[in-house]
Scaffold this motif. Structure first.
Motif, mmCIF file in Angstrom:
data_model
loop_
_atom_site.group_PDB
_atom_site.id
_atom_site.type_symbol
_atom_site.label_atom_id
_atom_site.label_comp_id
_atom_site.label_asym_id
_atom_site.label_seq_id
_atom_site.Cartn_x
_atom_site.Cartn_y
_atom_site.Cartn_z
ATOM 1 N N GLN A 149 37.327 50.685 45.028
ATOM 2 C CA GLN A 149 37.392 49.518 44.134
ATOM 3 C C GLN A 149 36.171 48.554 44.243
ATOM 4 O O GLN A 149 35.701 48.234 45.457
ATOM 5 C CB GLN A 149 38.850 48.867 44.242
ATOM 6 C CG GLN A 149 39.051 48.448 45.760
ATOM 7 C CD GLN A 149 40.431 47.833 46.088
ATOM 8 O OE1 GLN A 149 40.621 46.813 45.932
ATOM 9 N NE2 GLN A 149 41.204 49.084 46.554
ATOM 10 N N GLN A 160 34.980 44.483 42.432
ATOM 11 C CA GLN A 160 35.348 43.409 41.488
ATOM 12 C C GLN A 160 34.477 43.413 40.091
ATOM 13 O O GLN A 160 33.611 44.031 40.146
ATOM 14 C CB GLN A 160 35.404 42.089 42.333
ATOM 15 C CG GLN A 160 36.190 42.087 43.604
ATOM 16 C CD GLN A 160 37.522 42.239 43.562
ATOM 17 O OE1 GLN A 160 38.180 41.588 42.718
ATOM 18 N NE2 GLN A 160 38.148 43.015 44.193
ATOM 19 N N LEU A 171 38.786 45.938 39.399
ATOM 20 C CA LEU A 171 39.879 45.024 39.893
ATOM 21 C C LEU A 171 39.508 43.707 39.124
ATOM 22 O O LEU A 171 38.548 43.021 39.291
ATOM 23 C CB LEU A 171 40.202 44.735 41.153
ATOM 24 C CG LEU A 171 40.723 46.309 41.915
ATOM 25 C CD1 LEU A 171 41.462 45.973 43.235
ATOM 26 C CD2 LEU A 171 41.723 47.073 41.027
ATOM 27 N N GLU A 172 40.456 42.947 38.366
ATOM 28 C CA GLU A 172 40.595 41.600 38.059
ATOM 29 C C GLU A 172 40.841 40.612 39.361
ATOM 30 O O GLU A 172 41.171 41.037 40.515
ATOM 31 C CB GLU A 172 41.568 41.320 37.088
ATOM 32 C CG GLU A 172 41.862 42.285 35.887
ATOM 33 C CD GLU A 172 40.457 42.118 34.954
ATOM 34 O OE1 GLU A 172 39.863 40.924 35.337
ATOM 35 O OE2 GLU A 172 40.396 42.543 33.927
ATOM 36 N N ASP A 185 43.057 38.642 39.782
ATOM 37 C CA ASP A 185 44.251 38.516 40.378
ATOM 38 C C ASP A 185 44.792 40.016 41.078
ATOM 39 O O ASP A 185 45.995 40.004 41.512
ATOM 40 C CB ASP A 185 45.319 38.235 39.336
ATOM 41 C CG ASP A 185 45.261 39.402 38.135
ATOM 42 O OD1 ASP A 185 44.653 40.320 38.312
ATOM 43 O OD2 ASP A 185 46.108 38.944 37.346
ATOM 44 N N GLY A 186 43.870 40.989 41.181
ATOM 45 C CA GLY A 186 44.132 42.271 41.798
ATOM 46 C C GLY A 186 44.690 43.289 40.737
ATOM 47 O O GLY A 186 44.870 44.372 41.336
ATOM 48 N N THR A 187 44.829 42.989 39.690
ATOM 49 C CA THR A 187 45.223 44.070 38.717
ATOM 50 C C THR A 187 44.297 44.806 38.275
ATOM 51 O O THR A 187 42.836 44.257 38.303
ATOM 52 C CB THR A 187 45.973 43.500 37.554
ATOM 53 O OG1 THR A 187 45.118 42.315 36.779
ATOM 54 C CG2 THR A 187 47.340 42.647 37.900
ATOM 55 N N GLN A 244 50.126 48.324 40.195
ATOM 56 C CA GLN A 244 49.144 48.012 41.173
ATOM 57 C C GLN A 244 48.495 49.330 41.364
ATOM 58 O O GLN A 244 49.065 50.567 41.378
ATOM 59 C CB GLN A 244 50.005 47.716 42.348
ATOM 60 C CG GLN A 244 49.108 47.230 43.466
ATOM 61 C CD GLN A 244 48.429 46.161 43.226
ATOM 62 O OE1 GLN A 244 49.094 45.098 42.620
ATOM 63 N NE2 GLN A 244 46.982 45.940 43.915
#
Length: 324
Positions: free
Chosen positions: A214, A216, A239-240, A242-244, A308
């Motif tokens: 992953q 960012q 990933l965003e 906010d973790g989504t 998630q």
């Protein structure tokens, strides 16, 4: 050594299949009250179905036992010849006996049947001769009469054993539906091999074998390349904050970006990612992942736990496990 007779192989094979197909079709007239009562008797049995026979019928009996056991009906095989030399001891009070014979008059059958009846167990005869000893002595009869064997001498059990096998399958399938036996139940009895894996192996079981690559949205090109390379899956999730899950980048996306001659130092993940990656939930069957990959012509899916991101399942995982 006799000279070989010249035959039309295709003609003989087709005649054999036609005779056996006709015999199976004619069995439908024998699905009567005895058959229905046999299904009900076995379905309510507190013990096991003990299947017995001699010769080729014994081999068919073993297959019927295997089918029943694998579909939730407890069954064991007892060879008719061995039964009268000690194996009768395997019969328990609540067991039901299914005796298979074409003639119904074999010497071993004539010895076995009275012994079984003395035990007080219910006896179901699967027999191809309704005037036979077995047919007369059985509590219920499954009629497997055939007009003729496919053997040109009308001797070798061919059509008759096919009829026995088909009648056994009809019995087993009725019991499957009676008990509401499902694919999930089937998987419990078939944990090994490709069949078992298709029925129980989950996406999460395979995705856990890998790290979950992953980056960012603002990750640099170098970070993206390092992440994809270290993951060895040819892909990374984006990933965003906010973790989504925000997107996906594949090695193909990297190649297409380089072909555009965009200055590498200015590239971030959001510039090259695909925003709507194909995903699958971790609790889905692995075989469903394969179907989804085929549908979209891709080699990997991002794995989710609810919403998630938790990992990746790759086509190679499915190949390695023998799903394909």
């Amino acid at each position: 050594m006799k000279n070989r007779t010249v035959i039309n192989i295709a003609e003989v094979a087709n005649r054999t299949l036609s005779l056996e197909a006709a015999a199976i079709s004619e069995l439908r007239q024998y699905i009567n009250s005895d058959f229905e009562q046999a299904v009900e008797l076995i379905a309510h049995c507190a013990g096991r179905l003990v299947v017995s026979g001699i010769g080729k019928s014994a081999i068919i009996g073993q297959k019927i036992v295997a089918t029943l056991n694998s579909t939730g009906t407890p069954a064991i095989f007892m060879h008719a010849a061995d039964a009268i030399h000690g194996d009768l001891g395997m019969i328990q009070e609540d067991d039901i006996i299914l005796c298979i014979s074409k003639s119904g008059n074999s010497p071993e059958i004539k010895v076995l049947v009275p012994l079984v009846k003395n035990f007080g167990n219910k006896l179901i005869g699967m027999v191809g001769n309704m005037d036979s000893f077995l047919a007369r002595e059985s509590d219920l009869v499954l009629n497997t009469t055939v007009r003729e064997e496919a053997c040109p001498n009308n001797l070798a059990p061919t059509t008759s054993t096919t009829a026995q096998l088909a009648m056994g399958d009809a019995l087993a399938v009725c019991l499957i539906e009676w008990h509401g036996f499902t694919a999930a139940d089937f998987a419990k009895f078939h944990p090994g091999g490709t069949l078992g894996k298709k029925l129980y192996l989950k996406v999460g079981d395979l995705s856990r074998l890998h790290k979950a690559p992953q980056v960012q949205r603002n990750s640099s090109l170098k970070e993206i390349i390092v992440t994809i390379s270290s993951g060895m899956l040819g892909v990374t999730a984006v990933l965003e904050p906010d973790g989504t899950l925000g997107g996906i980048i594949t090695d193909g996306d990297l190649r297409r970006m380089l072909e555009k001659n965009i200055p590498a130092e200015s590239v971030t993940a959001e510039n090259i990612m695909s925003k709507y990656p194909k995903t699958i939930q971790e609790d889905e069957l692995a075989i469903n992942a394969l179907e989804k990959m085929r549908e979209h012509d891709i080699t990997q899916l991002l794995v989710l736990r609810d919403k998630q991101y938790i990992g990746i399942i790759h086509l190679h995982d499915l190949i390695r496990e023998g799903i394909i």
